[in-house]
Design a protein around this motif. Structure first.
Motif, PDB file in Angstrom:
ATOM      1  N   GLU B 142     -38.496  24.216  45.226  1.00 28.64           N
ATOM      2  CA  GLU B 142     -37.853  22.851  45.265  1.00 28.64           C
ATOM      3  C   GLU B 142     -36.557  22.592  45.842  1.00 28.64           C
ATOM      4  O   GLU B 142     -36.364  21.557  46.632  1.00 28.64           O
ATOM      5  CB  GLU B 142     -37.868  22.333  43.836  1.00 28.64           C
ATOM      6  N   ILE B 146     -35.556  20.708  49.465  1.00 27.23           N
ATOM      7  CA  ILE B 146     -34.505  19.645  49.663  1.00 27.23           C
ATOM      8  C   ILE B 146     -33.505  20.119  50.855  1.00 27.23           C
ATOM      9  O   ILE B 146     -32.977  19.397  51.510  1.00 27.23           O
ATOM     10  CB  ILE B 146     -33.753  19.412  48.358  1.00 27.23           C
ATOM     11  N   GLU B 187     -29.182  15.293  45.517  1.00 26.89           N
ATOM     12  CA  GLU B 187     -30.670  15.172  45.425  1.00 26.89           C
ATOM     13  C   GLU B 187     -31.104  16.434  44.728  1.00 26.89           C
ATOM     14  O   GLU B 187     -32.253  16.262  43.898  1.00 26.89           O
ATOM     15  CB  GLU B 187     -31.204  15.312  46.760  1.00 26.89           C
ATOM     16  N   ARG B 190     -30.586  15.687  41.155  1.00 28.62           N
ATOM     17  CA  ARG B 190     -31.750  14.650  40.459  1.00 28.62           C
ATOM     18  C   ARG B 190     -33.073  15.206  40.420  1.00 28.62           C
ATOM     19  O   ARG B 190     -33.523  15.116  39.167  1.00 28.62           O
ATOM     20  CB  ARG B 190     -31.618  13.522  41.465  1.00 28.62           C
ATOM     21  N   ARG B 191     -33.492  16.103  41.220  1.00 23.48           N
ATOM     22  CA  ARG B 191     -34.583  16.464  41.117  1.00 23.48           C
ATOM     23  C   ARG B 191     -34.776  17.566  40.041  1.00 23.48           C
ATOM     24  O   ARG B 191     -35.813  17.629  39.245  1.00 23.48           O
ATOM     25  CB  ARG B 191     -34.971  17.539  42.663  1.00 23.48           C
ATOM     26  N   LEU B 195     -37.279  17.763  37.024  1.00 27.63           N
ATOM     27  CA  LEU B 195     -38.227  18.949  36.843  1.00 27.63           C
ATOM     28  C   LEU B 195     -37.857  19.363  35.420  1.00 27.63           C
ATOM     29  O   LEU B 195     -38.896  19.682  34.694  1.00 27.63           O
ATOM     30  CB  LEU B 195     -37.920  20.191  37.857  1.00 27.63           C
TER      31      LEU B 195
END
Lengths: 129, 341
Positions: B142, B146, B187, B190-191, B195
Motif C-alpha cells: 500500500e 502511494i 496520504e 490516512r491510508r 487499513l
C-alpha cells in the motif's frame, strides 16, 4: 582495360574487377537502393572483359556475399549466365562462392545458383577461419 | 505435355515444335525465332531461380522473425519479473536510455523520506510468521502504491522501514519535489489509519502505526557497488537526518526539517517542534510536525494562521476539554503580546 573498383557502402558490396590479375571479387552485403543502376557498369565491364579474354587465360570470380536482396539475385543470375556462355565458348572462367561456416543461408543460396549452371565451374568454398 | 507445366514451359515447347516444322530454307526467321526462344528460356530459368531464392529468403526471414518474437516474449517476461526488484522510476529510466547502467554518482538536491513501523520488533514477537508476512507485505504494498502515485523513487526496504526520495532521476524542482513528498506522507498516514481499522476487524490487536521523517538537502545519488552488482541509491548526511527525524517523530507523526518546511510552508500547516542535533551535521536542526495541507484543514471547523513569527492551528474536535483554561490563559498572553507591538 582498367581495374574497376567500387568501395563498400551501405547495402553495397565491395567490388574489385582486375583485368591484369584476372581475379575478381564481390564481398559484403548487396541491397543497393537502385540495384540495376549500381550493377550496370559492373555487367558492362564483365561483358567487355569476357569478349576480350583469351581462351588460354583462366579467370576467377570470387563471391563473398553474406546477404543480398531479390534484385541482386536477378543481377547475379545475369552475371552467372554471362559467365556460363563464356565457359560454353571454351573460356576458362570459374566462380568461387565463398561462405562462412556459420552462415548456413549463404551456402544454400550458392547451391541454388549452381543448379542452373552446366558448363561453368561453380565451387562452394568454406571460408578459412 | 504434362498437366503441371507452366504456361511459359508450354510456350517454349510449342516454339521448339514450330522450329522443327519450319522449313530449313527459311533461315532468317528460323534464326530469329531460335534466338528469341533461347533468350526466353534463359529468362524463364532466371525468373524461376530468383523466385525460388526469394522464397528461401522469405522462409528464412520468417523463421528468424519467429525466433526473434519468441526471444522477445521471453525477454519481456524476464524483464517484467526483474523490474519488480527495481524502482519503476529507475526501470523506466534505464529502459528509455535516460540512465546509464554504470558506476557513477552526482550531487543533487533531493527530498528524502524515511519511515518505519512503531514498536515493530515487539509486534513481530506477538505475531505468527504467516500473519507477519501478510500484514507487512500489505503495508509495504500500500505504501509503495502511494509512493509511486506521487512520483517517489523507492530506494530500499530495510525490514519494516522505507527509504524513498524525490528529485532523481526526474525532478519537478526542489519545491514541487518537497511538496510531493509531504503530500505522499499525508496520504500514507490516512491510508494506514483506514487499513488499521480493517486489520482490527480481522483480529489484529495492535495494527501498524508509522513514524515518518522528511528532509531536503544535497545528497550524492547514483550507482554504487561493483560493475557486476550495483545499487541505485543515495548517500550523505541528509539520509541520516531523515532517519533521525523519523526516530524523533511520535507515532503517526510526520516530522520534517527546516529545509523542507521552508519549501512547503505555503501549502502545509506545521507545528514547530524541538531542535535536534545530528552527528555529521554541524548545525542544529529545527524540526516541524506536519499537521495537514491548508486546503484540507479549511474544509473542517478549524482555524489556521501561519505567517513569520506567528502560527496558530485550532481544531476544536481534538482539544481535551480539561485543558481549556490553560489554553485560554495562553491565548490571553498571546493577545497581550500582540497588542503591545
Amino acid at each position: 582495360m582498367e581495374v574497376l573498383e567500387i568501395p563498400a557502402g551501405t547495402g553495397m558490396p565491395a567490388i574489385r574487377l582486375d583485368p591484369v590479375a584476372h581475379s575478381h571479387r564481390f564481398a559484403g552485403e548487396s541491397y543497393p537502393e537502385n540495384t540495376s543502376e549500381f550493377y550496370a557498369p559492373v555487367l558492362a565491364w564483365v561483358e567487355r572483359y569476357l569478349a576480350g579474354l583469351a581462351a588460354e587465360q583462366s579467370a576467377e570470380f570470387n563471391f563473398e556475399i553474406v546477404y543480398f536482396n531479390s534484385s541482386t539475385s536477378k543481377i547475379f543470375m545475369d552475371l552467372f549466365f554471362q559467365l556460363e556462355e563464356a565457359a560454353q565458348s571454351g573460356k576458362a572462367v570459374t566462380v568461387n562462392w565463398i561462405y562462412d561456416r556459420d552462415n548456413e543461408a549463404a551456402l544454400e543460396y550458392g547451391e541454388e545458383f549452381a543448379e542452373d549452371l552446366v558448363d561453368l565451374p561453380f565451387h562452394l568454398v568454406e571460408k578459412a577461419s | 505435355m504434362s498437366e503441371l507445366q507452366s504456361p511459359e514451359d508450354r510456350a517454349i515447347e510449342a516454339c521448339r515444335a514450330l522450329l522443327e516444322e519450319t522449313e530449313s530454307s527459311e533461315t532468317v526467321p528460323r534464326q530469329a525465332l531460335s534466338d528469341l526462344l533461347r533468350q526466353f528460356e534463359m529468362l524463364n530459368k532466371k525468373i524461376k531461380r530468383v523466385v525460388k531464392l526469394n522464397d528461401k529468403q522469405q522462409e528464412r526471414e520468417k523463421k528468424l522473425n519467429d525466433q526473434l518474437n519468441q526471444q522477445n516474449r521471453v525477454l519481456g517476461s524476464l524483464s517484467q519479473d526483474l523490474s519488480k526488484y527495481l524502482s519503476p522510476q529507475l526501470y523506466e529510466s534505464i529502459f528509455h536510455g535516460r540512465t546509464d547502467v554504470k558506476l557513477n554518482a552526482r550531487r543533487k538536491k533531493l527530498t528524502i523520506f524515511f519511515s518505519d513501523i512503531a514498536n515493530f520488533t515487539a509486534i513481530t514477537e506477538r505475531m505468527e510468521p504467516e500473519e507477519l508476512t501478510y500484514f507487512l507485505n500489505s503495508y509495504l504494498d500500500e505504501m509503495c502504491r502511494i509512493a509511486l502515485k506521487h512520483g517517489a523513487m523507492i530506494d530500499k526496504f530495510i525490514g519494516d522501514a522505507l527509504l524513498l526520495f524525490f528529485g532523481d532521476p526526474e525532478s519537478r524542482g526542489p519545491r514541487e519535489d518537497a511538496l510531493a513528498c509531504v503530500r505522499m506522507a499525508l496520504e500514507m498516514r490516512r491510508r494506514l489509519e483506514a487499513l488499521g481499522k480493517v486489520w482490527v476487524g480481522m483480529g489484529v490487536s495492535e495494527p501498524f502505526q508509522a513514524r515518518m521523517g522528511i528532509t531536503t538537502g544535497y545528497c550524492t545519488v547514483g550507482n554504487f557497488g561493483s560493475a557486476a552488482r550495483m545499487d541505485y541509491t543515495i548517500i550523505g548526511g541528509q539520509v541520516n537526518l531523515a532517519s533521525r527525524l523519523e526516530s524523533n517523530a511520535q507515532t503517526n507523526d510526520i516530522l520534517i526539517s527546516h529545509e523542507t518546511y521552508a519549501l512547503v510552508k505555503d501549502e502545509v500547516f506545521c507545528e514547530r517542534k524541538e531542535t535536534i542535533f545530528v552527528k555529521g551535521i554541524p548545525y542544529p536542526i529545527h524540526t516541524y510536525k506536519v499537521i495537514d495541507l491548508f486546503s484540507n484543514i479549511q474544509k473542517v471547523d478549524e482555524i489556521t494562521e501561519n505567517t513569520d513569527g506567528f502560527s496558530i492551528y485550532l481544531n476544536p474536535d481534538r482539544i481535551d476539554a480539561g485543558r481549556k483554561d490553560v489554553l485560554l490563559e495562553k491565548l490571553r498572553l498571546v493577545t497581550e503580546r500582540i497588542q503591545s507591538l
